[in-house]
Design a protein around this motif. Structure first.
Motif, PDB file in Angstrom:
ATOM      1  N   GLY A  38      29.997  19.819  18.591  1.00 25.19           N
ATOM      2  CA  GLY A  38      29.599  21.304  19.951  1.00 25.19           C
ATOM      3  C   GLY A  38      28.954  22.531  18.813  1.00 25.19           C
ATOM      4  N   ASP A  92      31.076  27.445  15.826  1.00 24.89           N
ATOM      5  CA  ASP A  92      31.923  26.560  16.426  1.00 24.89           C
ATOM      6  C   ASP A  92      31.528  26.773  17.528  1.00 24.89           C
ATOM      7  OD1 ASP A  92      32.504  24.117  16.973  1.00 24.89           O
ATOM      8  OD2 ASP A  92      35.116  24.699  17.294  1.00 24.89           O
ATOM      9  N   ASP A  93      31.081  26.248  18.977  1.00 25.60           N
ATOM     10  CA  ASP A  93      31.128  25.972  20.653  1.00 25.60           C
ATOM     11  C   ASP A  93      31.914  27.394  21.183  1.00 25.60           C
ATOM     12  OD1 ASP A  93      33.239  24.619  20.566  1.00 25.60           O
ATOM     13  OD2 ASP A  93      31.285  22.922  21.535  1.00 25.60           O
TER      14      ASP A  93
HETATM   15 MG    MG Z   1      34.131  21.036  19.833  1.00 28.30          MG
END
Ligand code: MG
Ligand code: IMP
Length: 176
Positions: A38, A92-93
Motif C-alpha cells: 500500500g 504506510d498507506d
Molecule cells: Mg497495507
C-alpha cells in the motif's frame, strides 16, 4: 465510489508532510522503509519531495486477505536491507487499528537502528487499538473503507490517482 481526496489535495498534503519530515531530520541521511504494498505511491511521491540523502528499503506486511475483514497479520522482512545504526522512516498507506505499524516497528527495533519514525498518508479517526501514533500524518479521515493511491480492495484499485470511499454496493459481490 466517491472521491475523498483528489490528486491535487493528495500532493498538497504530502508536500506538507514532506516539509515536516525535512524539518525534523535537518538534512540527515535517512532510510525510508516502505510497507508493501500500500505504501508504494506515497513512497514514490514523498521521497521526491525530500532533499536529504535517502536510502530506500522495503518490508512486506499483510493483514487483509482479499476482504475488508481482518486476517492474520504477517510481516516478511526478506526485502529489508541492513538497517543497523540507520535513521529509519517507516511509510504506510493508512493507520487504522495500528497493529500493522506497531508490529513492523517492533521488528525494526530488534535490528538496532539509530532511530525509528513513521509517516502515513491517512489516519482513520476513532479506530486505533494501540497507544502508538504515527509521527507524521497526511490526512485524518472518517471511519470509512477507502481505496486508491495504494489502498486496495481485494488487491484492486491501488492505481487510482485519488482516494475514494467504497460504497456498500461496491463491496457486495466479487470485484471483477
Ligand atoms: Mg497495507
Ligand atoms: P491496521 O493494522 O489496522 O492499522 O491496518 C493497516 C493496514 O490495513 C493498511 O496498511 C491497509 O493495508 C489496511 N487498511 C486499513 N484500512 C483500510 C482501508 O480503508 N482501505 C484499504 N486498506 C485498509
Amino acid at each position: 465510489m466517491k472521491v475523498l481526496l483528489s490528486p491535487t489535495q493528495l500532493q498538497d498534503g504530502i508536500q506538507q508532510m514532506a516539509d515536516q519530515i525535512s524539518q525534523h531530520y535537518q538534512g540527515r541521511a535517512i532510510t525510508v522503509v516502505g510497507i508493501l504494498t500500500g505504501s508504494l505511491m506515497l513512497l514514490a511521491d514523498l521521497i521526491r519531495m525530500l532533499d536529504q540523502p535517502i536510502r530506500i528499503s522495503l518490508v512486506e506486511a499483510s493483514s487483509y486477505h482479499g476482504t475488508t475483514t481482518r486476517g492474520e497479520l504477517t510481516i516478511n522482512p526478506d526485502l529489508l536491507s541492513d538497517i543497523k545504526g540507520r535513521d529509519i522512516l517507516l511509510i504506510d498507506d493508512i493507520f487504522d487499528t495500528g497493529y500493522t505499524l506497531q508490529k513492523v516497528i517492533r521488528m525494526i527495533e530488534d535490528l538496532q537502528p539509530n532511530s525509528v519514525r513513521s509517516a502515513v498518508l491517512l489516519l482513520k479517526e476513532g479506530r486505533q487499538e494501540v497507544e502508538l501514533r504515527p509521527d507524521f500524518v497526511g490526512f485524518q479521515i472518517p471511519d470509512q473503507f477507502v481505496v486508491g493511491y495504494g489502498l486496495d480492495y481485494q488487491d484492486l484499485f491501488r492505481n487510482l490517482p485519488y482516494v475514494a470511499t467504497l460504497e456498500p454496493e461496491d463491496l457486495s459481490g466479487e470485484a471483477e
